[in-house]
Design a protein around this motif. Structure first.
Motif, PDB file in Angstrom:
ATOM      1  N   UNK A 196    -105.943  57.910   8.500  1.00 36.73           N
ATOM      2  CA  UNK A 196    -104.530  57.564   8.279  1.00 36.73           C
ATOM      3  C   UNK A 196    -104.176  56.294   9.041  1.00 36.73           C
ATOM      4  N   UNK A 197    -104.590  56.214  10.300  1.00 31.91           N
ATOM      5  CA  UNK A 197    -104.273  55.038  11.093  1.00 31.91           C
ATOM      6  C   UNK A 197    -104.968  53.781  10.599  1.00 31.91           C
ATOM      7  N   UNK A 198    -106.203  53.937  10.116  1.00 32.82           N
ATOM      8  CA  UNK A 198    -106.976  52.770   9.669  1.00 32.82           C
ATOM      9  C   UNK A 198    -106.500  52.247   8.327  1.00 32.82           C
ATOM     10  N   UNK A 199    -106.208  53.126   7.400  1.00 40.11           N
ATOM     11  CA  UNK A 199    -105.853  52.707   6.033  1.00 40.11           C
ATOM     12  C   UNK A 199    -104.352  52.491   5.849  1.00 40.11           C
ATOM     13  N   UNK A 200    -103.534  52.935   6.799  1.00 38.78           N
ATOM     14  CA  UNK A 200    -102.079  52.772   6.690  1.00 38.78           C
ATOM     15  C   UNK A 200    -101.560  52.007   7.903  1.00 38.78           C
ATOM     16  N   UNK A 201    -101.827  50.724   7.966  1.00 40.87           N
ATOM     17  CA  UNK A 201    -101.450  49.942   9.162  1.00 40.87           C
ATOM     18  C   UNK A 201     -99.947  49.799   9.356  1.00 40.87           C
ATOM     19  N   UNK A 202     -99.158  50.067   8.312  1.00 38.14           N
ATOM     20  CA  UNK A 202     -97.699  49.940   8.409  1.00 38.14           C
ATOM     21  C   UNK A 202     -97.029  51.257   8.782  1.00 38.14           C
ATOM     22  N   UNK A 203     -97.814  52.271   9.105  1.00 40.01           N
ATOM     23  CA  UNK A 203     -97.241  53.584   9.399  1.00 40.01           C
ATOM     24  C   UNK A 203     -96.330  53.516  10.626  1.00 40.01           C
ATOM     25  N   UNK A 204     -95.076  53.916  10.444  1.00 42.06           N
ATOM     26  CA  UNK A 204     -94.079  53.887  11.518  1.00 42.06           C
ATOM     27  C   UNK A 204     -93.626  55.279  11.933  1.00 42.06           C
ATOM     28  N   UNK A 205     -93.769  56.250  11.038  1.00 38.06           N
ATOM     29  CA  UNK A 205     -93.307  57.604  11.328  1.00 38.06           C
ATOM     30  C   UNK A 205     -94.385  58.605  10.942  1.00 38.06           C
ATOM     31  N   UNK A 206     -94.763  59.457  11.891  1.00 39.64           N
ATOM     32  CA  UNK A 206     -95.776  60.485  11.639  1.00 39.64           C
ATOM     33  C   UNK A 206     -95.238  61.819  12.128  1.00 39.64           C
ATOM     34  N   UNK A 207     -95.129  62.773  11.203  1.00 40.73           N
ATOM     35  CA  UNK A 207     -94.661  64.117  11.535  1.00 40.73           C
ATOM     36  C   UNK A 207     -95.760  65.110  11.182  1.00 40.73           C
ATOM     37  N   UNK A 208     -96.259  65.770  12.200  1.00 44.33           N
ATOM     38  CA  UNK A 208     -97.324  66.758  12.002  1.00 44.33           C
ATOM     39  C   UNK A 208     -96.872  68.042  12.688  1.00 44.33           C
ATOM     40  N   UNK A 209     -96.262  68.928  11.898  1.00 41.56           N
ATOM     41  CA  UNK A 209     -95.621  70.122  12.435  1.00 41.56           C
ATOM     42  C   UNK A 209     -96.321  71.386  11.960  1.00 41.56           C
ATOM     43  N   UNK A 210     -96.357  72.361  12.863  1.00 34.32           N
ATOM     44  CA  UNK A 210     -96.907  73.671  12.522  1.00 34.32           C
ATOM     45  C   UNK A 210     -95.762  74.606  12.165  1.00 34.32           C
ATOM     46  N   UNK A 211     -95.899  75.225  11.026  1.00 34.94           N
ATOM     47  CA  UNK A 211     -94.857  76.146  10.566  1.00 34.94           C
ATOM     48  C   UNK A 211     -94.708  77.318  11.525  1.00 34.94           C
ATOM     49  N   UNK A 212     -95.779  77.658  12.199  1.00 38.38           N
ATOM     50  CA  UNK A 212     -95.716  78.719  13.201  1.00 38.38           C
ATOM     51  C   UNK A 212     -96.364  78.188  14.483  1.00 38.38           C
ATOM     52  N   UNK A 213     -95.728  78.400  15.592  1.00 35.63           N
ATOM     53  CA  UNK A 213     -96.342  77.968  16.840  1.00 35.63           C
ATOM     54  C   UNK A 213     -97.042  79.160  17.467  1.00 35.63           C
ATOM     55  N   UNK A 214     -98.183  78.896  18.037  1.00 39.08           N
ATOM     56  CA  UNK A 214     -98.998  79.978  18.566  1.00 39.08           C
ATOM     57  C   UNK A 214     -98.744  80.169  20.062  1.00 39.08           C
ATOM     58  N   UNK A 215     -99.370  81.180  20.600  1.00 37.26           N
ATOM     59  CA  UNK A 215     -99.220  81.447  22.025  1.00 37.26           C
ATOM     60  C   UNK A 215     -99.740  80.265  22.831  1.00 37.26           C
ATOM     61  N   UNK A 216     -99.110  79.950  23.938  1.00 36.05           N
ATOM     62  CA  UNK A 216     -99.487  78.757  24.696  1.00 36.05           C
ATOM     63  C   UNK A 216    -100.744  78.937  25.541  1.00 36.05           C
ATOM     64  N   UNK A 217    -101.661  79.780  25.090  1.00 33.06           N
ATOM     65  CA  UNK A 217    -102.905  79.964  25.828  1.00 33.06           C
ATOM     66  C   UNK A 217    -103.966  78.955  25.407  1.00 33.06           C
ATOM     67  N   UNK A 218    -103.883  78.484  24.190  1.00 41.80           N
ATOM     68  CA  UNK A 218    -104.872  77.569  23.663  1.00 41.80           C
ATOM     69  C   UNK A 218    -104.395  76.130  23.857  1.00 41.80           C
ATOM     70  N   UNK A 219    -105.235  75.305  24.411  1.00 39.59           N
ATOM     71  CA  UNK A 219    -104.906  73.903  24.650  1.00 39.59           C
ATOM     72  C   UNK A 219    -105.885  73.024  23.866  1.00 39.59           C
ATOM     73  N   UNK A 220    -105.335  71.992  23.250  1.00 40.21           N
ATOM     74  CA  UNK A 220    -106.174  71.089  22.467  1.00 40.21           C
ATOM     75  C   UNK A 220    -105.499  69.719  22.388  1.00 40.21           C
ATOM     76  N   UNK A 221    -106.224  68.704  22.833  1.00 32.43           N
ATOM     77  CA  UNK A 221    -105.692  67.339  22.838  1.00 32.43           C
ATOM     78  C   UNK A 221    -106.362  66.436  21.804  1.00 32.43           C
ATOM     79  N   UNK A 222    -107.184  66.993  20.950  1.00 32.20           N
ATOM     80  CA  UNK A 222    -107.930  66.155  20.003  1.00 32.20           C
ATOM     81  C   UNK A 222    -106.987  65.401  19.071  1.00 32.20           C
ATOM     82  N   UNK A 223    -105.993  66.098  18.511  1.00 29.36           N
ATOM     83  CA  UNK A 223    -105.058  65.438  17.604  1.00 29.36           C
ATOM     84  C   UNK A 223    -104.234  64.382  18.342  1.00 29.36           C
TER      85      UNK A 223
END
Length: 354
Positions: A196-223
């Motif tokens: 997305x970042x490489x092919x859409x250089x004009x991207x100004x707004x990115x919304x990546x939302x989870x319809x359900x949020x999970x328990x805060x036990x799992x941590x992940x910084x990859x995204x």
């Protein structure tokens, strides 16, 4: 012989001169006059009913554009020949809003065909499209091939899309400025965000939302790290229910210096204190992890009690979310409904209007 006495005219041979006097109004006559004034009729020009077909064509087009795309396809264009001709013009389909399509599933109208029809009518002039529930990889590819001028794309609860389909789509959308994806079952891979970042250089707004949020036990910084590395020109970032930590947020702040709005609601692995909190406070529009989600589309809230693996059904976990000693199993003696009902008391579905 007795003589008559004339009281009114003593000399009958001389005609009496008439004297006209103004008649004094009597109480009865004045009341009748006032009543007449009260009931006086007022004549007005008769209003002729307006004919919608007499409206200027551009005004009619502006009115029809306020309808949803589904309403145009299913009802408005069937009203009359004029409206049908207007509804077929490409200018009517620069912004396509395909919502509530699940109402048509299983009926005579195929939602996917309706989406194809709407895209075809744009004749390559499509600038923005919003699709709920029915999009799949094939439809995304069709949109990308037909609409290289697309600027805004929103996908909500489209469970049939994959990372591969998203990558293939963004390769054909170099002018994309806004990408909004809300879903519960898909986790974007680093490769997808990088594409997305490489092919859409004009991207100004990115919304990546989870319809359900999970328990805060799992941590992940990859995204979060992938966003930081590949989307440096972002102005607006929304990550509702993401599992990023302070490290992921730090990477975003370091590499996305133009951020004007940042939405971290339900990101409970983030602690905004110290220098990190001060840096976030400089962002013009900041929403914190505990801020209300009343304006969100769908939010599924959990109880948050107990351990993560005890409270959450195994079929809601990603493979990398499970501990080493956690195994998938299937008990043929337990039905799907019985297994699911076990967790109904711990999960509360909250539906938010769009």
């Amino acid at each position: 012989m007795q003589k008559f006495k004339f009281r009114d005219n003593p000399n009958p041979k001389v005609p009496q001169k008439k004297v006209w006097k103004k008649k004094e109004p009597t109480p009865s006559s004045s009341s009748s006059t006032s009543s007449k004034k009260q009931t006086k009729k007022v004549w007005r020009k008769k209003e002729i009913p307006r004919n919608w077909l007499d409206l200027p064509r551009d005004v009619t087009e502006s009115i029809l554009q306020r309808l949803g795309s589904v309403e145009i396809l299913k009802t408005a264009e069937k009203v009359c020949t004029l409206w049908r001709n207007i509804c077929k013009e490409p200018s009517m389909w620069r912004d396509i809003n395909m919502i509530n399509l699940y109402y048509w599933e299983g009926g005579s109208s195929d939602p996917l065909k309706m989406c194809h029809n709407a895209v075809d009518r744009s004749c390559g002039q499509l600038r923005a499209i919003n699709i709920e529930y029915v999009a799949n990889d094939e439809l995304l590819n069709y949109i990308a091939q037909s609409s290289s001028q697309l600027r805004r794309l929103r996908l909500f609860d489209c469970y049939e899309i994959t990372d591969e389909g998203l990558i293939e789509m963004v390769e054909k959308l170099p002018l994309l400025e806004e990408l909004d994806i809300t879903i519960s079952t898909l986790s974007l891979s680093e490769e997808t965000i990088e594409a997305v970042g490489r092919h859409c250089p004009h991207l100004k707004s990115f919304k990546w939302n989870h319809e359900e949020y999970r328990f805060p036990h799992i941590q992940c910084d990859e995204e979060a790290v992938a966003i930081a590395k590949n989307m440096p020109e972002l102005r607006h970032l929304q990550l509702v229910g993401n599992r990023l930590t302070n490290d992921g947020l730090q990477a975003i702040l370091d590499n996305c210096p133009h951020l004007e709005s940042l939405d971290l609601r339900k990101c409970f692995n983030v602690t905004l204190s110290g220098d990190l909190g001060r840096r976030c406070a400089r962002i013009k529009n900041l929403q914190l992890p505990n801020d209300s989600t009343n304006d969100s589309v769908f939010i599924v809230e959990t109880s948050g009690n107990g351990s993560f693996e005890e409270d959450l059904p195994f079929w809601m976990l990603d493979a990398d979310d499970l501990s080493d000693d956690y195994e998938y199993y299937y008990d043929s003696d337990i039905s799907y409904d019985d297994y699911f009902s076990k967790y109904n008391e711990d999960w509360e579905y909250i539906v938010r209007p769009f």
